[in-house]
Enzyme design. Structure first.
Site, PDB file in Angstrom:
ATOM      1  N   GLN A  17       0.775  -1.241   0.000  1.00 57.91           N
ATOM      2  CA  GLN A  17       0.000   0.000   0.000  1.00 57.91           C
ATOM      3  C   GLN A  17       0.807   1.293   0.000  1.00 57.91           C
ATOM      4  O   GLN A  17       0.499   2.215  -0.759  1.00 57.91           O
ATOM      5  CB  GLN A  17      -0.958   0.014   1.206  1.00 57.91           C
ATOM      6  N   GLU A 139       1.285  -1.173   8.251  1.00 59.29           N
ATOM      7  CA  GLU A 139       0.488  -0.040   8.720  1.00 59.29           C
ATOM      8  C   GLU A 139       0.407   0.103  10.251  1.00 59.29           C
ATOM      9  O   GLU A 139       0.802   1.118  10.819  1.00 59.29           O
ATOM     10  CB  GLU A 139      -0.938  -0.184   8.148  1.00 59.29           C
ATOM     11  N   ASP A 168       0.545   3.825   6.000  1.00 60.63           N
ATOM     12  CA  ASP A 168       0.802   3.480   4.600  1.00 60.63           C
ATOM     13  C   ASP A 168       0.510   4.643   3.656  1.00 60.63           C
ATOM     14  O   ASP A 168       1.397   5.198   3.027  1.00 60.63           O
ATOM     15  CB  ASP A 168      -0.081   2.290   4.191  1.00 60.63           C
ATOM     16  N   GLY A 247      -7.558  20.384  19.602  1.00 61.67           N
ATOM     17  CA  GLY A 247      -7.210  21.777  19.341  1.00 61.67           C
ATOM     18  C   GLY A 247      -7.728  22.658  20.467  1.00 61.67           C
ATOM     19  O   GLY A 247      -8.077  22.166  21.542  1.00 61.67           O
ATOM     20  N   GLY A 248      -7.804  23.947  20.199  1.00 61.99           N
ATOM     21  CA  GLY A 248      -8.205  24.887  21.237  1.00 61.99           C
ATOM     22  C   GLY A 248      -9.713  25.044  21.387  1.00 61.99           C
ATOM     23  O   GLY A 248     -10.179  25.749  22.270  1.00 61.99           O
TER      24      GLY A 248
HETATM   25  N1  CAO Z   1      11.804 -10.265  -9.192  1.00 63.64           N
HETATM   26  C1  CAO Z   1      12.488 -11.018  -8.303  1.00 63.64           C
HETATM   27  N2  CAO Z   1      12.505 -10.789  -6.986  1.00 63.64           N
HETATM   28  C2  CAO Z   1      11.784  -9.746  -6.554  1.00 63.64           C
HETATM   29  C3  CAO Z   1      11.054  -8.922  -7.409  1.00 63.64           C
HETATM   30  C4  CAO Z   1      11.083  -9.220  -8.792  1.00 63.64           C
HETATM   31  N3  CAO Z   1      10.427  -8.501  -9.698  1.00 63.64           N
HETATM   32  N4  CAO Z   1      10.438  -7.972  -6.689  1.00 63.64           N
HETATM   33  C5  CAO Z   1      10.779  -8.202  -5.418  1.00 63.64           C
HETATM   34  N5  CAO Z   1      11.605  -9.261  -5.320  1.00 63.64           N
HETATM   35  C6  CAO Z   1      12.198  -9.834  -4.131  1.00 63.64           C
HETATM   36  C7  CAO Z   1      13.062  -8.841  -3.406  1.00 63.64           C
HETATM   37  O1  CAO Z   1      14.336  -8.791  -4.006  1.00 63.64           O
HETATM   38  C8  CAO Z   1      13.079  -9.441  -2.012  1.00 63.64           C
HETATM   39  O2  CAO Z   1      14.007 -10.536  -1.996  1.00 63.64           O
HETATM   40  P1  CAO Z   1      15.109 -10.768  -0.818  1.00 63.64           P
HETATM   41  O3  CAO Z   1      14.340 -10.850   0.453  1.00 63.64           O
HETATM   42  O4  CAO Z   1      15.742 -12.049  -1.220  1.00 63.64           O
HETATM   43  O5  CAO Z   1      16.036  -9.630  -0.821  1.00 63.64           O
HETATM   44  C9  CAO Z   1      11.681 -10.046  -1.923  1.00 63.64           C
HETATM   45  O6  CAO Z   1      11.177 -10.142  -3.230  1.00 63.64           O
HETATM   46  C10 CAO Z   1      10.559  -9.240  -1.277  1.00 63.64           C
HETATM   47  O7  CAO Z   1      10.921  -8.340  -0.509  1.00 63.64           O
HETATM   48  P2  CAO Z   1      10.211  -7.884   0.826  1.00 63.64           P
HETATM   49  O8  CAO Z   1      11.028  -8.399   1.963  1.00 63.64           O
HETATM   50  O9  CAO Z   1      10.081  -6.419   0.700  1.00 63.64           O
HETATM   51  O10 CAO Z   1       8.740  -8.521   0.884  1.00 63.64           O
HETATM   52  P3  CAO Z   1       7.938  -9.095   2.127  1.00 63.64           P
HETATM   53  O11 CAO Z   1       6.634  -9.522   1.587  1.00 63.64           O
HETATM   54  O12 CAO Z   1       8.693 -10.120   2.877  1.00 63.64           O
HETATM   55  O13 CAO Z   1       7.759  -7.840   3.115  1.00 63.64           O
HETATM   56  C11 CAO Z   1       6.994  -5.659   3.733  1.00 63.64           C
HETATM   57  C12 CAO Z   1       6.751  -6.913   2.903  1.00 63.64           C
HETATM   58  C13 CAO Z   1       5.956  -4.638   3.347  1.00 63.64           C
HETATM   59  C14 CAO Z   1       6.875  -5.982   5.216  1.00 63.64           C
HETATM   60  C15 CAO Z   1       8.399  -5.095   3.446  1.00 63.64           C
HETATM   61  O14 CAO Z   1       8.529  -4.922   2.061  1.00 63.64           O
HETATM   62  C16 CAO Z   1       8.702  -3.773   4.137  1.00 63.64           C
HETATM   63  O15 CAO Z   1       8.968  -3.720   5.332  1.00 63.64           O
HETATM   64  N6  CAO Z   1       8.706  -2.679   3.373  1.00 63.64           N
HETATM   65  C17 CAO Z   1       9.066  -1.371   3.853  1.00 63.64           C
HETATM   66  C18 CAO Z   1       7.980  -0.774   4.692  1.00 63.64           C
HETATM   67  C19 CAO Z   1       6.672  -0.711   3.943  1.00 63.64           C
HETATM   68  O16 CAO Z   1       6.553  -0.169   2.869  1.00 63.64           O
HETATM   69  N7  CAO Z   1       5.639  -1.176   4.597  1.00 63.64           N
HETATM   70  C20 CAO Z   1       4.307  -0.973   4.105  1.00 63.64           C
HETATM   71  C21 CAO Z   1       3.692  -2.208   3.753  1.00 63.64           C
HETATM   72  S1  CAO Z   1       2.005  -1.927   3.434  1.00 63.64           S
HETATM   73  O17 CAO Z   1       2.064  -0.759   2.396  1.00 63.64           O
END
Ligand code: CAO
Length: 415
Positions: A17, A139, A168, A247-248
Site C-alpha cells: 500500500q 500499517e 501506509d 485543538g483549542g
Molecule cells: N523479481 C524477483 N525478486 C523480486 C522482485 C522481482 N520482480 N520484486 C521483489 N523481489 C524480491 C526482493 O528482491 C526481495 O528478496 P530478498 O528478500 O531475497 O532480498 C523479496 O522479493 C521481497 O521483498 P520484501 O522483503 O520487501 O517482501 P515481504 O513480503 O517479505 O515484506 C513488507 C513486505 C511490506 C513488510 C516489506 O517490504 C517492508 O517492510 N517494506 C518497507 C515498509 C513498507 O513499505 N511497509 C508498508 C507495507 S504496506 O504498504
C-alpha cells in the site's frame, strides 16, 4: 489537456500500500508510471482480500490506477539487464521493499548512480536509521511506533489504531512530496538524490499535536481540554483523549436521533468560543450565555462533560443531517459521522471526482477514491489498474528490444 508531470518516467518498484499510493498520485498528475512486478506473481495485493475469484482484488485495483505493468525477474541475470535499461530511461525509482532488498538485488544507490546520475531513488521504510532500521513494517506497526495508537482511544481502554491508513497512505503522501521536491531541485543541480520517508516519521508528523501536548503536560501536569480534567488523573505521558478535539476549541461526538439502532447516528459538535451564545440559543440554555460559570471558554473547561451532555439532549432530538443543517445556519462547526455507505452514495463526491466509478475488464465496474488533490491545469482522469504484465511487450519495445529478443527473454524466464 497537458498534465503537471508529463514527461516524468517513474520506475515503480512498489508493492502493498504505502509505495503504490505514492506512485498512483504521481500517475494521476501525469507521470508515466511503469510498475515492475515479479514474473508470474505480481504485487501480493493482487490476490489479497479478493471478492471475486481469480480477479485482481479491490485492494490492488484501488491503489494502482493509471499505471503500466511489466513483469521482470530481477534476480535473473537477463532480467537485471532489463531493469538496468529501465533505470537508464526513468527519472525516479520508487521502492518500498524490506530494508536491504534493493542492495541484495544488486541495485545499490552507487550502482544506480553509475547507471543514471539523474535518477531520484525514493524509498518507504518502516523506520529511519536507528535501532529498528532493519525491521519490516506494516500499517499498524507504524501507527503504534509513531505515537498514534498510544494517543487514540479512551482512557479506560487499550491503545487503538485508526481506520485511516496514516502509516501506509500517509507515508505515500510524504514520499510523493519528497519526489516532486527532488525533481524540482534536479532542474537546478542536474543530479538525482535519495528520498526517504520512514513510516514512523510520517505517522509522528501527523501526530505533531500530541508531541506538543507531551511538552505541555511535562510543564504543567494538566491539560484542561482533555476529558481527564478535572475528574480524572494525568500520568507522565499524553493520555488517550477519546473524542476530544485536539485543538483549542473543545469538541465531542454526540448521539443523534436513531442512535439506538444506527451505529453512525452521531455528530461531532464543536463548542467554538465565538459562537457560544448561538449554541446556548439553539439548545435552549440561553442563561448559559451570560452565567459567569459558562459564559467564557476557560470557565467552561471544567464543565465540558456536563455541557456536552446538555447539548446531546438537544442533538438526540434531531437526525445528524437535521442537526447539521440547523447548526450550520448559525455557523456552529459540526460534522455528521458518515458511514462508508453514505460516502459511497454521496453525489457531490462523485461530481468532484473524489469518488469515481471505474470499469475493469475482469471485474466490471467498481468504486474508487479518485485524486483528492485537484489541480486546475492538470485534471485527473482515473484509469483502471493494469493486468499483471499487461504492458511488458509495449515497455520492452520502448526500451529498444525486438520481438525476437522479447520472446527469448520470456522463454528464459527473465520477463
Ligand atoms: N523479481 C524477483 N525478486 C523480486 C522482485 C522481482 N520482480 N520484486 C521483489 N523481489 C524480491 C526482493 O528482491 C526481495 O528478496 P530478498 O528478500 O531475497 O532480498 C523479496 O522479493 C521481497 O521483498 P520484501 O522483503 O520487501 O517482501 P515481504 O513480503 O517479505 O515484506 C513488507 C513486505 C511490506 C513488510 C516489506 O517490504 C517492508 O517492510 N517494506 C518497507 C515498509 C513498507 O513499505 N511497509 C508498508 C507495507 S504496506 O504498504
Amino acid at each position: 489537456m497537458a498534465k503537471a508531470l508529463d514527461g516524468v518516467r517513474i520506475l515503480d518498484f512498489t508493492h502493498v500500500q504505502s509505495g503504490p499510493t505514492c506512485t498512483q498520485l504521481l500517475a494521476w498528475f501525469g507521470a508515466d508510471v511503469i510498475k515492475v512486478e515479479r514474473a508470474g506473481a505480481g504485487d501480493i495485493t493482487r490476490e489479497q482480500l479478493r471478492d471475486i475469484p481469480d480477479v485482481d482484488s479491490l485492494y490492488f485495483t484501488m491503489l494502482n490506477h493509471n499505471k503500466r505493468s511489466i513483469t521482470i525477474d530481477t534476480k535473473h541475470p537477463e532480467g537485471k539487464q532489463v531493469l538496468e535499461a529501465l533505470i537508464r530511461k526513468c527519472d525516479v525509482l520508487v521502492e518500498n521493499f524490506a530494508p536491504g532488498a534493493l542492495d541484495r538485488m544488486g541495485f545499490s544507490w552507487e550502482r544506480i548512480q553509475e547507471l543514471n546520475p539523474r535518477m531520484i531513488v525514493a524509498s518507504v521504510k518502516g523506520f529511519g536509521p536507528g535501532p529498528y532500521e532493519d525491521c519490516k513494517v506494516y500499517e499498524n506497526v507504524a501507527q503504534c511506533a509513531g505515537g498514534a495508537a498510544s494517543t487514540t482511544g479512551f482512557d479506560d481502554g487499550p491503545p487503538v489504531v485508526t481506520g485511516a491508513q496514516i502509516g501506509d497512505s500517509g507515508t505515500g503522501l510524504h514520499l510523493a512530496l519528497g519526489i516532486v521536491t527532488a525533481l524540482y531541485q534536479r532542474t537546478h543541480t542536474g543530479r538525482g538524490q535519495r528520498v526517504l520517508a520512514a513510516m514512523q516519521d510520517g505517522v509522528l508528523n501527523l501526530c505533531r499535536v500530541k508531541l506538543r501536548d507531551q511538552q505541555r503536560l511535562d510543564r504543567t501536569g494538566v491539560m484542561k481540554e482533555y476529558p481527564q480534567y478535572p475528574n480524572g488523573t494525568f500520568g507522565e505521558a499524553v493520555p488517550r483523549a477519546g473524542n476530544a478535539s485536539g485543538g483549542g476549541q473543545p469538541g465531542w461526538i454526540l448521539k443523534c436521533k436513531g442512535w439506538e439502532t444506527d451505529p453512525n447516528a452521531y455528530i461531532y459538535f464543536i463548542t467554538q468560543a465565538p459562537v457560544w451564545a448561538k449554541i446556548c440559543n439553539v439548545i435552549g440554555k440561553e442563561e448559559w450565555a451570560t452565567d459567569p460559570a459558562y459564559a467564557t471558554a476557560p470557565a467552561r473547561l471544567p464543565r465540558l462533560k456536563e455541557i456536552f451532555a446538555e447539548i446531546e439532549r438537544w442533538t438526540m432530538t434531531k437526525t445528524k443531517f437535521e442537526a447539521m443543517q440547523i447548526l450550520n445556519k448559525h455557523d456552529i462547526p459540526c460534522g455528521p459521522i458518515l458511514s462508508m455507505k453514505e460516502i459511497a452514495e454521496e453525489p457531490s463526491l462523485r461530481k468532484t471526482g473524489t469518488i469515481v466509478e471505474v470499469d475493469h475488464p475482469k471485474r466490471g465496474k467498481y468504486l474508487s477514491v479518485g485524486n483528492p488533490i485537484k489541480l486546475s491545469d492538470s485534471p485527473t482522469d482515473v484509469k483502471r489498474s493494469p493486468l499483471l504484465g499487461e504492458h511488458t511487450d509495449e515497455v520492452m519495445a520502448e526500451l529498444g528490444y525486438s520481438t525476437e529478443q522479447i520472446t527469448a527473454l520470456r522463454t528464459a524466464g527473465a520477463i
